[in-house]
Every structure is written in structure tokens, then in C-alpha cells.
Write an enzyme that holds these catalytic residues in place. Structure first.
Site, mmCIF file in Angstrom:
data_model
loop_
_atom_site.group_PDB
_atom_site.id
_atom_site.type_symbol
_atom_site.label_atom_id
_atom_site.label_comp_id
_atom_site.label_asym_id
_atom_site.label_seq_id
_atom_site.Cartn_x
_atom_site.Cartn_y
_atom_site.Cartn_z
ATOM 1 N N ASP A 1 2.917 -14.375 -4.267
ATOM 2 C CA ASP A 1 2.066 -13.653 -3.320
ATOM 3 C C ASP A 1 2.159 -12.135 -3.498
ATOM 4 O O ASP A 1 3.137 -11.610 -4.027
ATOM 5 C CB ASP A 1 2.499 -13.974 -1.885
ATOM 6 C CG ASP A 1 2.110 -15.389 -1.477
ATOM 7 O OD1 ASP A 1 1.684 -16.167 -2.353
ATOM 8 O OD2 ASP A 1 2.245 -15.706 -0.285
ATOM 9 N N HIS B 1 7.272 -13.905 -4.537
ATOM 10 C CA HIS B 1 6.438 -12.697 -4.493
ATOM 11 C C HIS B 1 6.568 -11.943 -5.816
ATOM 12 O O HIS B 1 7.685 -11.556 -6.175
ATOM 13 C CB HIS B 1 6.865 -11.797 -3.334
ATOM 14 C CG HIS B 1 6.657 -12.437 -1.989
ATOM 15 N ND1 HIS B 1 7.543 -13.342 -1.458
ATOM 16 C CD2 HIS B 1 5.643 -12.327 -1.093
ATOM 17 C CE1 HIS B 1 7.081 -13.749 -0.275
ATOM 18 N NE2 HIS B 1 5.929 -13.154 -0.031
HETATM 19 ZN ZN ZN Z 1 1.886 -12.002 1.640
#
Ligand code: ZN
Length: 297
Positions: free
Chosen positions: A102, A244
Site C-alpha cells: 500500500d 507498505h
Molecule cells: Zn494506506
């Protein structure tokens, strides 16, 4: 002849040497035996011995190259042992997982993760945001060109459940526009920021919502060792793993994780691929936290 006699007398006078020879012969016999039985506890023990060494020594000293050597060796071993013909061929009956990234793309981590994925014949899904998509269109191109999937993580990373219908649409369309401009195709799946969604939002979104069931908490720890431990102790078939691609520690963790996951028999695929191979293609107006399928039934 004289050498043979010398060895005989040497062993006779040194029972410890004889004992060591005996242990060596028995060990070789055991290893040979273990090779014959798949999934034997001895074999699993040997595997764990390898993994522990990679995890402890490797990460402690940051020997990334060493892990890659192990990884290649073990992947080759898996291919030979399990009779796979191609490392990229997906076996729907075998376990698989989806790594998801992400908030990127970013120069800190995305490129490094893409390189690692390619090295281990793995694919992943990248949920990109507007600001970074605008800044790094070449990274979007690279994600798509290497066969990875691009998902929509919205333009401004807001809680979509608090927005009006028109604002939600704008948040999605802005990213789709940037992705299409860079790659020629729109995003395939949506991950609402913070995983926040409700029935109303699901109705408004025109693509499947993909959440996760294994949270690495990489944004909090920023520690590759912690991320690796978390994944390796919790991972199971059908998992969607949240990461991430904006932290170097996450990129480092991925470099360690890929050979380990592959060695444990996991096929590393995109979210849409996993759903497809498990016979459950993703549908819009639905949210997915993990993909249970035909494996293990
Ligand atoms: Zn996010």
C-alpha cells in the site's frame, strides 16, 4: 596396503575417531533416508535449521547476498524435489498467498521489491495512491510491465466511509486516470484506506474491495526482522498479506521472505490471480479479507 593397515591401527588405538566415523556414516544414511520420505520430521528439522540460520545470522549481519544464494539453491531444490517443471507455473492445488503493498509507489522501496519479486518468480499487488502515482509514473509502468497487479488505494488516502458519493468517485477516478495514463489500463481492485468500508461504500465502488488477513504492522515496527518473524509464524494458504512499499525495512523484509515462503511451498501471486486459481474470481460490491479455495478441502 600399508596405508590401510595404518588406518586400521589408528582407529583401533583411537576409539573416539572410530566413533566419529560411525556417526558420519549413520548421518549420511539418515539424510539419504530422509530424502526418500517427503514431509518427514527429520526433513522438516533440516529445513528449519536452514531457515533459522538465514533469519538469525542473515538479518543480524545484513547479509542480503547470502540469503539470495540460499534462496536460489532452495528454490532449485524445491523444483527438483517436488517435480515442478517451471518456477512460474501455478498449481491450483498447491498453497498460495498474495503479498500486497500500500501507499506507494516510492523510490525507497518499490524498485527493490520489484527486483526481488522477479528474482523469485513471484507476483504481487500494489495499491497505489494519487500523490505517489503522479510523482512516479515510471514506477507504475514497471509494476505493470513486470506482470504485477495495480490496485486503487485512492487519491488522497481519506476514510471513504465519511465522503459523499461524488467525492468517493473522484478519489477512485483520479488514481485510475493516472494509472491508465502510465500503463494503458485501469486498476483492477480497490483497497479503501485504513480498511474502512461499509455496505453503502461497497455499493458505490465499481471494483472488488480487497482487504487483508495478515497484518505485518511494517509501518509501526520499521524492522525487517520483526516483519519476517510475523509473516513466517502466521502465514497460511490463501492469506492476503498487508505491507507498505514506502519503507526500506519492508523492502529488506521482502528480500528475506520470498525465498523462505517459496521454500515452504507457497506460490506468490497477485490477489486476482489467487482468486482465479482458487476458483473464486473477485466480484464488485464484495470485500475480501482472504481467499479460501479448493486447496486443502
Ligand atoms: Zn494506506
Amino acid at each position: 596396503m600399508k596405508i590401510k593397515t595404518n588406518i586400521y591401527f589408528f582407529l583401533k588405538e583411537h576409539p573416539l575417531a572410530l566413533y566419529i566415523c560411525y556417526i558420519l556414516v549413520v548421518s549420511v544414511f539418515c539424510i539419504a533416508l530422509a530424502q526418500l520420505s517427503h514431509g518427514s520430521s527429520f526433513r522438516i528439522w533440516v529445513y528449519q535449521l536452514f531457515h533459522d540460520e538465514i533469519m538469525e545470522k542473515g538479518i543480524e549481519y545484513g547479509e542480503v547476498e547470502k540469503s539470495q544464494r540460499y534462496g536460489n539453491l532452495l528454490t532449485k531444490y524445491r523444483l527438483v524435489e517436488f517435480g515442478d517443471t517451471s518456477p512460474e507455473r501455478i498449481n491450483p492445488q498447491a498453497p498460495m498467498i498474495a503479498l500486497t503493498f500500500d501507499d506507494g509507489p516510492s523510490t525507497q522501496a518499490t524498485k527493490r521489491i520489484l527486483d526481488a519479486l522477479e528474482r523469485y518468480h513471484a507476483k504481487a499487488t500494489f495499491f497505489v495512491v494519487g500523490s505517489n502515482s503522479k510523482r512516479y509514473p515510471e514506477l507504475l509502468q514497471e509494476i505493470a510491465a513486470s506482470g504485477n497487479e495495480i490496485g486503487n488505494h485512492t487519491d488522497e488516502h481519506k476514510d471513504l466511509t465519511t465522503l459523499s458519493k461524488a467525492d468517493v468517485q473522484e478519489q477512485i477516478e483520479n488514481v485510475d486516470f493516472l494509472v491508465q495514463e502510465a500503463t494503458g489500463a485501469k486498476t483492477t481492485v480497490i483497497r479503501p484506506p485504513y480498511g474502512a468500508y461499509d455496505k453503502k461504500l461497497l455499493k458505490r465502488l465499481e471494483a472488488p474491495v480487497v482487504l487483508w488477513d495478515l497484518d505485518t504492522e511494517d509501518w509501526e515496527s520499521r524492522n525487517a526482522h520483526f516483519i519476517v518473524q510475523k509473516v513466517m509464524t502466521q502465514v497460511k494458504d490463501g492469506d492476503i498479506i498487508l505491507l507498505h512499499d514506502i519503507y526500506e525495512s519492508t523492502a529488506e523484509a521482502v528480500e528475506w521472505l520470498l525465498p523462505m515462503l517459496r521454500e515452504q511451498g507457497y506460490q506468490i501471486v497477485t490477489v486476482s490471480e489467487m482468486a482465479h486459481y482458487k476458483g473464486k474470481d473477485l466480484e464488485k460490491h464484495k470485500a475480501y479479507g482472504e481467499i479460501e479455495g479448493i486447496t486443502g478441502q
